[in-house]
Write an enzyme that holds these catalytic residues in place. Structure first.
Site, PDB file in Angstrom:
ATOM      1  N   CYS A 384       0.944  -1.100  -0.054  1.00 20.32           N
ATOM      2  CA  CYS A 384       0.032  -0.077  -0.028  1.00 20.32           C
ATOM      3  C   CYS A 384       0.807   1.274  -0.076  1.00 20.32           C
ATOM      4  CB  CYS A 384      -1.151  -0.143   1.118  1.00 20.32           C
ATOM      5  SG  CYS A 384      -2.425   1.052   0.762  1.00 20.32           S
ATOM      6  N   HIS A 512      -3.763  -4.919   0.201  1.00 20.75           N
ATOM      7  CA  HIS A 512      -3.324  -5.638   1.224  1.00 20.75           C
ATOM      8  C   HIS A 512      -3.323  -6.882   1.120  1.00 20.75           C
ATOM      9  CE1 HIS A 512      -2.750  -1.872   3.748  1.00 20.75           C
ATOM     10  NE2 HIS A 512      -3.685  -1.470   3.144  1.00 20.75           N
ATOM     11  N   GLU A 514      -2.376  -9.316   3.101  1.00 16.54           N
ATOM     12  CA  GLU A 514      -2.123  -9.841   4.546  1.00 16.54           C
ATOM     13  C   GLU A 514      -3.564 -10.112   5.064  1.00 16.54           C
ATOM     14  OE1 GLU A 514      -1.400  -6.789   3.795  1.00 16.54           O
ATOM     15  OE2 GLU A 514      -1.970  -5.270   5.112  1.00 16.54           O
TER      16      GLU A 514
HETATM   17  N1  GLN Z   1      -1.706   6.614   3.000  1.00 13.21           N
HETATM   18  C1  GLN Z   1      -1.828   5.966   1.958  1.00 13.21           C
HETATM   19  C2  GLN Z   1      -3.155   6.152   1.106  1.00 13.21           C
HETATM   20  O1  GLN Z   1      -4.177   6.450   1.890  1.00 13.21           O
HETATM   21  C3  GLN Z   1      -1.599   4.508   1.919  1.00 13.21           C
HETATM   22  C4  GLN Z   1      -2.539   3.907   3.023  1.00 13.21           C
HETATM   23  C5  GLN Z   1      -1.866   2.361   3.232  1.00 13.21           C
HETATM   24  O2  GLN Z   1      -0.797   2.114   3.439  1.00 13.21           O
HETATM   25  N2  GLN Z   1      -2.951   1.612   3.918  1.00 13.21           N
HETATM   26  O3  GLN Z   1      -3.506   6.031  -0.028  1.00 13.21           O
END
Ligand code: GLN
Length: 543
Positions: A384, A512, A514
């Site tokens: 992410c 994600h 995970e």
């Molecule tokens: N801060 C980033 C976004 O809002 C990544 C978010 C994250 O890593 N879950 O896109």
């Protein structure tokens, strides 16, 4: 048949292991063929966990339907091997919000709206509606916090009423409490457990079973004392002592007969559990002997629970591949401030994960780490924010775009290689407005990601982000050698990688992985990073 309800309360301390106890019991009942799910109650006023700092509350777990929930939902999903929903996490905020909205619509017809009965009715309704709609035989309700907390009272009151309304053969109360050991004498102290049971009784709840958490197996004398003060037979006092893996807790409780007691008291015929799959996993976990050091680069590294699903996903993948991951936590803020160099932090690691995150702090540290991993050909997985910062690093150092950044951190950057989508610009509320939950991920043929997914072209993975790789820069990034290995439905970047001729393993995902990793079904991406760390990627890809 109406659903049966098992309540799990906690005493003495928070983080005493209610979540694992709940997840373990759910697994043990599911292994007997019951349709069982668990619900977590969080007595805070936040509507969901999405707006809470992981530093204080641990990871925000994302469900398939885009709920931002408590991390215990993650434990339930992993132990039950089943997707749950946002509705499996009930908060005080949700309860009050719906009661107040109903009051504003005039649905209470002139009544004075009160905690009892209106709030308690709403709590009971939510639990029973969920259980009925999901066709559950048994729903296990874990009440967060500790007995005696002011915030928890309406929930305990609702539980007390449910005992009265559904009767003793349809409800069961388990109290989980800690018996600490005095370091000076090594003695197990039962008084805190006694007091927390008294507190529970004062509210009107007599537990049907107690699960005592302790460092060492509970002494018979301590067990006898607890049973006496809790007005329970000794056979209703269970012990969950510290074991080296949470995945072994179900066996502790099974051996001592907790699920059998639950069946008996709920008027169910005793059934034999099938725990063979779980047993196999725990054996693989035990046998895994090849060590691999994985650097975990993030900024909430002081509270390990901030990244709990990632830690668990590494264990799942490790068990499948015979690898024991050793984690080396690297605080990105230290890299940024220069109190730690990337060389010191990453020298000798077998792989590194650039962890998810938000905001400015630690960002330059993470970007430095990514550069080091790319240049030194150390296996890397970015998740992410990890993907977004990998794109920033590539844009700056390979494409030569000076000052390239994500507009989340630098709104005035000349090169917003990661930026808000137009529809996100209009969003004013922060809660529940990110791109959340499972979305289709279209995997590009011939990429490492494609091999990791066993040749599948489509996967559903969970998301939680507001920013995206800016489509305006994608062509330039690709021309400079970055491979886009997956796209979203509408053509946004879902994963990037470098060809394996250039780097042994360089992969980052906007999703994600995970959140969908399970003991019996490790996430492909984590198998990839673990295999690369252990130097067996080629075998893993052809397996
Ligand atoms: N801060 C980033 C976004 O809002 C990544 C978010 C994250 O890593 N879950 O896109």
């Amino acid at each position: 048949m109406p659903p049966k309800v098992v309540f799990v309360t906690g005493g003495v301390l928070s983080s005493v292991g209610k979540g694992i106890t709940t997840a373990s019991l759910a697994l043990l009942l599911a292994a007997r063929g019951y349709n069982v799910e668990a619900v977590k109650i969080d007595p805070y006023i936040n509507v969901d966990a999405g707006t809470m700092n992981p530093y204080a509350h641990g990871e925000v777990f994302v469900t398939e339907d885009g709920g931002e929930t408590d991390l215990d939902i993650g434990h339930y999903e992993r132990f039950l091997h089943r997707n749950l929903t946002r509705r499996h996490n009930i908060t005080t905020g949700q309860i009050y919000l719906s009661v107040i909205e109903r009051e504003r619509r005039g649905e209470y017809l002139g009544q004075t709206v009160q905690v009892i009965p209106h709030i308690t009715d709403e709590i009971k309704r939510r639990i029973l509606d969920l259980a009925r709609e999901r066709g559950l035989d048994i729903v296990i309700v874990e009440i967060g916090g500790t007995v005696g907390d002011i915030e928890g009272l309406p929930f305990l009151e609702a539980a007390r009423q449910m005992r009265l309304e559904l009767g003793p053969s349809d409800t069961f109360f388990i109290h989980v409490a800690l018996a600490p050991t005095l370091s000076t004498t090594g003695e197990q102290k039962t008084k805190p457990v006694q007091h927390s049971v008294q507190e529970l009784r004062r509210i009107g709840i007599q537990p049907d079973a107690i699960v005592v958490r302790s460092q060492r197996p509970l002494e018979p004398e301590a067990r006898r004392k607890i049973a006496l003060y809790a007005t329970l037979p000794i056979s209703a006092v269970f012990n969950s002592y510290d074991v080296d893996s949470i995945y072994k807790v179900p066996f502790l409780l099974e051996k001592q007969g907790l699920p059998r007691l639950v069946e008996e008291r709920l008027g169910l015929e005793p059934r034999k559990p099938d725990l063979s799959g779980w047993q196999g996993f725990v054996e693989r976990l035990e046998r895994a002997s090849r060590e691999a050091t994985i650097a975990m680069v993030g900024k909430y590294t002081k509270l390990r629970d901030s990244y709990i699903s990632i830690v668990e996903a590494l264990k799942h993948a490790g068990a499948a591949l015979g690898v024991k991951p050793r984690l080396r936590w690297v605080e990105a803020t230290d890299l940024e401030q220069g109190s730690l160099t990337v060389e010191e932090a990453l020298e000798g690691v077998d792989a590194a994960i650039i962890l998810p995150g938000f905001g400015r702090r630690g960002v330059e540290g993470k970007i430095e780490a990514i550069r080091y991993l790319r240049e030194n050909r150390v296996p890397m997985l970015g998740i992410c924010f990890g993907l977004q910062l990998a794109v920033v690093e590539y844009a700056r150092n390979v494409l030569g775009l000076k000052g390239a950044h994500t507009s989340e951190v630098d709104p005035k950057t000349p090169h917003p290689v990661v930026d808000l989508l137009p529809e996100q610009r209009q969003v004013e509320e922060l809660g529940g407005t990110m791109r959340l939950g499972a979305h289709p991920v279209r995997i590009v043929e011939g990429t490492t990601l494609h091999s990791l997914y066993g040749g599948r072209r489509l996967a559903y993975e969970r998301h939680r982000h507001r920013y995206e790789v800016n489509p305006k820069y994608v062509d330039a990034l690709r021309e400079a050698g970055l491979v886009v290995s997956a796209w979203s439905e509408r053509g946004l970047v879902e994963a990037i990688e470098l060809p394996r001729s250039e780097h042994p393993f360089y992969l980052a995902t906007q999703f994600h992985p995970e959140f969908k990793s399970r003991p019996l079904a490790p996430a492909p991406v984590f198998k990839g990073i673990i295999a690369a760390a252990a130097g067996v990627l080629a075998e893993a890809l052809t397996a």
